[in-house]
Motif scaffolding. Structure first.
Motif, mmCIF file in Angstrom:
data_model
loop_
_atom_site.group_PDB
_atom_site.id
_atom_site.type_symbol
_atom_site.label_atom_id
_atom_site.label_comp_id
_atom_site.label_asym_id
_atom_site.label_seq_id
_atom_site.Cartn_x
_atom_site.Cartn_y
_atom_site.Cartn_z
ATOM 1 N N ASP A 55 0.830 -1.201 0.000
ATOM 2 C CA ASP A 55 0.000 0.000 0.000
ATOM 3 C C ASP A 55 0.869 1.257 0.000
ATOM 4 O OD1 ASP A 55 -2.582 1.394 0.229
ATOM 5 O OD2 ASP A 55 -1.907 1.896 2.262
ATOM 6 N N GLU A 58 2.518 1.665 -3.435
ATOM 7 C CA GLU A 58 1.559 2.153 -4.433
ATOM 8 C C GLU A 58 1.338 3.645 -4.286
ATOM 9 O OE1 GLU A 58 -1.785 -0.432 -3.745
ATOM 10 O OE2 GLU A 58 -1.037 -1.951 -5.147
ATOM 11 N N GLU A 62 2.252 6.403 -7.148
ATOM 12 C CA GLU A 62 1.167 7.258 -7.637
ATOM 13 C C GLU A 62 1.459 8.738 -7.414
ATOM 14 O OE1 GLU A 62 -2.278 5.777 -5.595
ATOM 15 O OE2 GLU A 62 -2.291 3.913 -6.756
ATOM 16 N N MET A 84 6.587 -2.456 -9.426
ATOM 17 C CA MET A 84 6.909 -2.120 -8.041
ATOM 18 C C MET A 84 8.297 -2.600 -7.621
ATOM 19 S SD MET A 84 3.233 -2.656 -6.184
ATOM 20 C CE MET A 84 3.801 -2.032 -4.618
#
Length: 106
Positions: A55, A58, A62, A84
């Motif tokens: 999480d 990400e 982003e 990733m």
């Protein structure tokens, strides 16, 4: 400021805190790049509900952060590169360190 973060551990809490720190730095308008080396390339496998490294990664990506990873370390663990955990080289780690104003290791 340009900040380089080197993650070389597969301790879930430490990786999680490194990624949280990276996200905080992005929030301060710093340019941040992460290089994963050694056990650090395992950060997705060690993600837990409490220490959700995926999480945090990400959110980092982003928000414009960049993650690079040691290709030799990935291959030695029979992993494949991904968005990733992209395959890179020691030259990339060198460039991060060279261009950064500050480097933090975890």
């Amino acid at each position: 400021m340009k900040i380089g973060i080197i993650i070389s551990t597969n301790d879930a809490e430490t990786c999680w805190n490194a990624l949280r720190y990276a996200n905080f730095c992005l929030g301060q308008k710093d340019e941040v790049k992460i290089f994963l080396t050694g056990k650090g390339v395992e950060y997705q496998k060690i993600s837990t509900e409490k220490f959700n490294t995926i999480d945090q990664a990400e959110k980092f990506l982003e928000s414009g952060g960049k993650i690079l990873a040691c290709g030799t370390c990935i291959k030695s663990r029979d992993q494949e590169g991904s968005e990733m955990c992209p395959i890179n080289t020691m030259r990339d780690m060198y460039e991060i360190i060279k261009e950064s104003d500050k480097v933090v290791t975890f």
